[in-house]
Scaffold this motif. Structure first.
Motif, PDB file in Angstrom:
ATOM      1  N   GLU A  68      48.054  52.308  42.331  1.00 11.60           N
ATOM      2  CA  GLU A  68      49.760  52.515  41.889  1.00 11.60           C
ATOM      3  C   GLU A  68      49.440  54.539  41.714  1.00 11.60           C
ATOM      4  O   GLU A  68      48.682  54.610  40.983  1.00 11.60           O
ATOM      5  CB  GLU A  68      49.766  52.184  40.570  1.00 11.60           C
ATOM      6  N   SER A  70      52.275  56.345  39.755  1.00  9.27           N
ATOM      7  CA  SER A  70      53.156  56.342  38.510  1.00  9.27           C
ATOM      8  C   SER A  70      53.959  57.998  38.723  1.00  9.27           C
ATOM      9  O   SER A  70      53.211  58.932  38.016  1.00  9.27           O
ATOM     10  CB  SER A  70      52.454  55.880  37.069  1.00  9.27           C
ATOM     11  N   CYS A  72      56.678  59.919  36.318  1.00 10.49           N
ATOM     12  CA  CYS A  72      57.653  60.062  35.272  1.00 10.49           C
ATOM     13  C   CYS A  72      57.780  60.558  35.091  1.00 10.49           C
ATOM     14  O   CYS A  72      57.620  62.006  34.913  1.00 10.49           O
ATOM     15  CB  CYS A  72      56.211  59.272  33.860  1.00 10.49           C
ATOM     16  N   THR A  77      60.472  55.368  35.084  1.00  9.70           N
ATOM     17  CA  THR A  77      59.133  56.100  34.788  1.00  9.70           C
ATOM     18  C   THR A  77      58.745  55.084  36.715  1.00  9.70           C
ATOM     19  O   THR A  77      59.554  53.603  37.127  1.00  9.70           O
ATOM     20  CB  THR A  77      58.055  54.636  34.725  1.00  9.70           C
ATOM     21  N   ARG A  79      56.754  53.575  39.757  1.00  8.71           N
ATOM     22  CA  ARG A  79      55.435  52.920  40.430  1.00  8.71           C
ATOM     23  C   ARG A  79      55.824  52.241  41.327  1.00  8.71           C
ATOM     24  O   ARG A  79      56.350  51.498  41.583  1.00  8.71           O
ATOM     25  CB  ARG A  79      55.085  51.794  39.093  1.00  8.71           C
ATOM     26  N   TYR A  90      60.909  51.935  35.906  1.00  8.57           N
ATOM     27  CA  TYR A  90      61.130  51.464  34.449  1.00  8.57           C
ATOM     28  C   TYR A  90      61.771  52.534  33.324  1.00  8.57           C
ATOM     29  O   TYR A  90      61.417  53.242  34.202  1.00  8.57           O
ATOM     30  CB  TYR A  90      59.189  51.069  34.042  1.00  8.57           C
TER      31      TYR A  90
END
Length: 811
Positions: A68, A70, A72, A77, A79, A90
Motif C-alpha cells: 500500500e 499512502s 497524505c 490520506t 491509501r 481517509y
C-alpha cells in the motif's frame, strides 16, 4: 492494474501502472486533484471550470508500506492498493470517508470522436415552437476527428451515507442514493458535476461531456462520455460549508449581486410595450406593493428578427426615456437575450460576416473569445447603453431538440435526442459548456465596460464555475401542478449543494394551462388566475419563493401581478402582499448573508444536512430547508382549500408535518412559541402563512416596511435575538450596486448574544462607504425560550441609537 513504479514530483505523486499513469496533486490540504491517462503525457488543456490560483499547493508525504501507498496531507490520506490501484480516502484521524471497489475504480475506454462537416450540400431547416427559434442542419457529413476515452469512476458508498448535488433536474430527486441521473443541458436541466456526501467529502469531475451518475443495480459510479483523460477533485470538509468552500476555492468566488436583485422581480410572458412596463410599475407603487425589478421577456425585438439585441422602436419608442422613468420609480429592468439569431437580423449578419456562427448558422460560437466580445458589443450598443440593468440569458442550451409531440420521450431517449443534436454543432467533449462560456462573455464584457453596475445574469442552464460570472440559474419552463412545486424544492437544494449559490424558479410555473398536443405544456389550470385552485397554488409557490436567493414571478397563459389574484381584504391578495412585505423586512438579513456568500463561500439556501449533518433524520427530508443560519422554511405543497376548477375542498387539515432538527430549540416565527429539537410537530399552515421556525441562538436583523431595496424612508433596524444559546451575526452594508466592495468600500457590524451573561453586543463598526448612515435607530428584541412557553410571550425590548461605537445591552 498493478502499480509498477511511482515517484514524487515537485507538486504531487505520479503512479506508473500496467494500464496507464495517474497523478495526485494537492491544490490545498483538503483538495486533491486526480488524473488518469493512457497517453504518454497528462493533458495540458486549460480547464474551463477550474481557475488558476497561485495559492494552489500543499505539503504532502508519501508512505510505502509494502502492498500500500499512502498519499497524505494534513487533512486527507489516500491509501492506494499497489496490486489494483484501488483508492480509499481517509481523514487525518484515520476515519474512512469513501473508497473504490477493491479491484480498482477507474476505467478508460478508447473511443472515436466524430465531428460534423458543413458544406454546400448541408441544408438548414428553420422552425419555431414553444421554446423559440430553432435551426437544424440536414445532410451533414461526419468524420473521425481524434481518439479519446469514455471514463468511469466507481465507488463503494457506505450504508446510511447520503449524496447530494449534480445540479437542478426536474425529477425532484433529493438524496441521490439508489438513483440514477443523466447530466446534459436541457430546458429543465441545469448541470453542475459535483457530489457532496454526508460523510464529509465532495467529488468534482472536470469534464464537459455528457455524464452519467448511477447508484443502482447497474453500479455506483460517475461516468463521462468523451474525455482526453479522467480528471476529478476530491474535496474534504468535513462540514458541507467547508466542502462548498473547497469547491469555490478551485472554481472561483461568487461575486455579490446588487442589493435590488434580492428584492422582488416581476415578470411574465410577456410585457409588450414601453407603456405596459411603466404602467405595471406605477400600479405597484400606487398600491404600495414593494418592487425592485421588472422583466422584458423575449420578442422585444422587431418582428421576426429573433435574437436581435435592440428594442422594437414602435413598441419601445424611447428606450433611454423608458429607463429614466423606471429608474425614477426605483425599479431596474432585466431584458431577455438569446444566443440564437434570425439570419435577417443585423446582429446575425455582423456575426456571420466574421465567421462566428456555429454549423446551424443561427447560434453564435460562444467558445470563441472574439465571438463573445462581439456578442457583448451588440448587447451594449442595443441595450446596456440605454440603461438596461440586467440580463436574462435565455435558452443557454441552444440545441435542445425534444420539445415537441404529445408524448414525453423516455429518459434515455431524451438523453440521446438532445445530446446527439448538440454533438452536431459542438465538440462532443464540450457539449455541457456552452452556458458557462456564454455567461463568461456577458460578465467580462460588462466588467470591462463599467464597475458601477454589478452583473446580474439569469440563465436557464449552468455548469461548474458559472457562478463566478454573476449568474442566477432558474429551473426552466415548468408546469403548474402541485407535484411540480414539490419537486422544485429538492431540485433547488441539490443545485446549491453542488456549490453554486444562486438558484430560483418561476413562481406559479411557466405553463399554467394544458395543451395535450405538447407533452411539456401540462399545467392543471386552463382558467388561470380565474381558478381559485390556481390562486392557492400560486400563493404557496410565492411563499416558497420568498425564501429563495432571487424572488421572481414568471410564466405564460395567465397574468402574474399581485392584484390579478384579488384585491386588498381578500385572502389571496393579502397573503401575497404579506409575504412580499416580509421579504423586504428580511433584506438586512439576506443582504448580509449575500456578503457571506462572497466572503466565506457561504450557501444561503441550505439542505438540512448543511446545518444538521449529524442528525441522520434530516438526510431524506426534501421539503424543508434552512434559509441562512436562522430560518427553517417549510413550504406547503398540497392543496387545502380548492381543487382544480375552483372546487372547494372539505375536511382538509390546515397543517403540515415539520421535523425540527436536534441540537437546539426552535421558535415559531409567527407565535413565538418554543419547541425542543429532535421531534416532528404538526404545524399550523393556513393560507396566510407557512410554517416558519427560528433556531435558538439566532440573531435576525430586520428592516421596516419599505418599497424597494434602497428605500431609506424607513431606515430603522429591528434586531431579534432568539435566546436559548449564544450566537452571532455579521451585519453588512455597502453602496448596493457597484464593485466598491472589492476595494473595501463596505461596513460590517459584528453582533453577538452571550446567553450565560445575558448580554447583547454590537461591536465597533468596521469600515465605511460613500453615503453610509452614521447613525441608526435600533430596536433590540429578546425572545426567551422560557417566556415563549407562555400563551402570550412578550419580548424584552431595548431602544438604542447606534453610531458605530461599541454597545453592550444587558437583559
Amino acid at each position: 492494474m498493478p502499480i509498477v513504479n511511482y515517484h514524487a514530483a515537485r507538486d504531487g505523486l505520479v503512479l506508473e501502472t500496467t494500464e496507464g499513469r495517474m497523478r495526485l496533486t494537492p491544490y490545498s490540504d483538503s483538495v486533491i486533484r486526480v488524473q488518469y491517462t493512457l497517453e504518454a503525457d497528462f493533458s495540458t488543456a486549460e480547464s474551463l471550470m477550474i481557475v488558476r490560483n497561485p495559492e494552489y499547493g500543499a505539503v504532502f508525504t508519501i508512505k510505502d508500506s509494502g502492498n500500500e501507498l499512502s498519499f497524505c496531507t494534513s487533512y486527507v490520506t489516500i491509501r492506494i492498493d499497489k496490486r489494483t490501484c484501488s483508492f480509499a480516502y481517509y481523514d487525518s484521524k484515520g476515519k474512512l470517508l469513501t473508497k473504490e471497489p477493491s479491484r480498482g475504480g477507474k476505467t478508460l475506454v478508447p473511443i472515436d470522436v466524430y465531428k460534423s462537416l458543413f458544406d454546400d450540400d448541408s441544408r438548414l431547416e428553420t422552425g419555431q415552437g414553444a421554446d423559440g427559434l430553432r435551426v437544424r442542419a440536414k445532410k451533414i457529413q461526419r468524420t473521425i476527428d481524434r481518439k479519446a476515452y469514455r471514463t468511469k469512476l466507481a465507488f463503494e458508498w457506505a450504508n446510511g451515507e447520503a449524496l447530494y448535488g449534480l445540479g437542478s433536474h426536474e425529477e425532484g430527486m433529493f438524496n441521490l442514493r439508489g438513483q440514477h441521473q443523466y447530466l446534459y443541458q436541457q430546458n429543465m436541466k441545469a448541470v453542475v458535476p459535483v457530489l457532496m456526501s454526508t460523510r464529509g467529502y465532495g467529488i468534482l469531475v472536470d469534464s464537459y461531456s455528457l455524464m452519467k451518475f448511477r447508484d443502482d443495480a447497474f453500479g455506483s459510479y460517475l461516468g463521462t462520455d468523451v474525455d482526453d483523460e479522467m480528471d476529478y477533485y476530491f474535496i474534504y470538509g468535513p462540514e458541507p460549508d467547508e466542502i462548498v468552500r473547497g469547491i469555490r476555492f478551485i472554481t472561483g468566488k461568487a461575486p455579490m449581486l446588487p442589493k435590488w436583485a434580492y428584492g422582488y422581480v416581476q415578470s411574465k410572458e410577456r410585457y409588450e410595450s414601453q407603456h405596459e412596463l411603466i404602467e405595471t410599475v406605477r400600479e405597484y407603487r400606487s398600491r404600495q406593493l414593494p418592487l425592485d425589478g421588472i422583466v422584458l421577456d423575449w420578442q422585444s425585438w422587431t418582428g421576426e428578427l429573433w435574437g436581435q439585441k435592440t428594442l422594437d422602436p414602435e413598441r419601445f419608442p424611447d428606450p433611454k426615456k423608458m429607463m429614466e422613468e423606471l429608474h425614477r420609480l426605483n425599479v431596474r429592468l432585466m431584458v431577455s437575450i438569446w444566443p440564437i439569431m434570425n439570419t435577417n437580423s443585423d446582429n446575425h449578419k455582423e456575426m456571420a460576416a466574421q465567421g462566428f456562427m456555429l454549423g446551424n448558422q443561427a447560434t453564435y460560437d460562444a467558445f470563441r473569445e472574439q465571438a463573445r466580445e462581439l456578442y457583448w458589443k451588440q448587447a451594449y450598443e442595443g441595450l446596456f447603453s440605454n440603461g438596461v440593468d440586467a440580463w436574462w440569458c435565455d435558452c443557454t442550451e441552444p440545441f435542445e431538440a425534444d420539445w415537441k409531440g404529445a408524448v414525453k420521450p423516455e429518459p434515455e431517449d431524451r438523453m440521446r435526442i438532445n445530446t446527439e443534436e448538440s454533438k452536431l454543432y459542438l465538440d462532443p467533449e464540450w457539449i455541457n459548456a456552452y452556458s458557462l462560456l456564454h455567461s463568461r462573455g456577458i460578465y467580462e464584457g460588462q466588467r470591462r465596460t463599467t464597475d458601477r453596475k454589478r452583473v446580474v445574469n439569469l440563465t436557464r442552464s449552468a455548469y461548474g464555475g458559472q457562478h463566478r460570472y454573476g449568474t442566477i440559474t432558474w429551473s426552466g419552463d415548468i408546469s403548474a401542478t402541485w407535484d411540480t412545486l414539490r419537486k422544485q424544492i429538492p431540485d433547488g437544494l441539490n443545485f446549491c449543494a453542488a456549490g453554486s449559490p444562486y438558484w430560483t424558479t418561476d413562481i406559479g410555473a411557466f405553463f399554467v394551462q394544458n395543451k395535450p398536443e405538447l407533452w411539456f405544456w401540462d399545467g392543471d389550470y386552463d382558467a388561470g388566475v380565474d381558478d381559485l385552485g390556481y390562486r392557492e397554488l400560486y400563493v404557496r409557490w410565492f411563499q416558497y419563493g420568498a425564501f429563495l436567493p432571487m424572488f421572481r414571478s414568471h410564466g405564460t397563459d395567465t397574468p402574474r401581478e399581485v392584484w390579478r389574484f384579488g384585491e386588498p381584504g381578500e385572502p389571496f391578495y393579502d397573503a401575497l402582499a404579506a409575504f412580499l412585505r416580509l421579504r423586504y423586512r428580511l433584506l438586512p438579513y439576506i443582504y448580509s448573508l449575500a456578503y457571506r456568500i462572497y466572503r466565506d463561500d457561504y450557501t444561503l439556501t441550505r439542505a438540512l444536512p448543511f446545518d444538521f449533518r449529524h442528525d441522520s433524520r434530516t438526510y431524506d427530508i426534501q421539503d424543508q430547508f434552512m434559509f441562512g443560519p436562522a430560518l427553517l422554511v417549510n413550504p406547503v405543497t398540497r392543496p387545502m382549500y380548492y381543487d382544480v376548477g375552483s372546487t372547494p375542498l372539505e375536511g382538509i387539515l390546515k397543517t403540515r408535518e415539520v421535523y425540527l432538527p436536534e441540537g437546539c430549540k426552535w421558535f415559531d416565527f409567527w407565535s413565538q412559541r418554543v419547541y425542543d429539537g429532535g421531534q416532528t410537530v404538526e404545524a399550523e399552515a393556513p393560507l396566510e402563512r407557512i410554517p416558519l421556525y427560528v433556531r435558538s441562538g439566532s440573531i435576525l436583523p430586520m428592516g421596516d416596511d419599505i418599497q424597494y431595496a434602497d428605500d431609506q424612508t424607513q431606515a430603522d433596524l429591528f434586531i431579534r435575538i432568539y435566546g436559548g444559546q449564544s450566537g452571532s451575526f455579521d451585519y453588512y452594508e455597502d453602496e448596493g450596486d457597484n464593485y466598491g466592495y472589492e476595494d473595501g468600500r463596505f461596513a460590517v457590524t459584528s453582533m453577538s448574544w452571550d446567553e450565560e451573561r445575558r448580554i447583547f453586543i454590537m461591536a465597533e463598526r468596521k469600515g465605511s462607504y460613500p453615503g453610509m448612515q452614521s447613525q441608526r435607530d435600533i430596536q433590540v428584541l429578546l425572545l426567551d425560550p422560557e417566556d415563549s412557553l407562555n400563551d402570550h410571550p412578550t419580548p424584552v425590548t431595548r431602544q438604542v441609537s447606534y453610531t458605530g461605537s461599541l454597545i453592550e445591552l444587558t437583559f
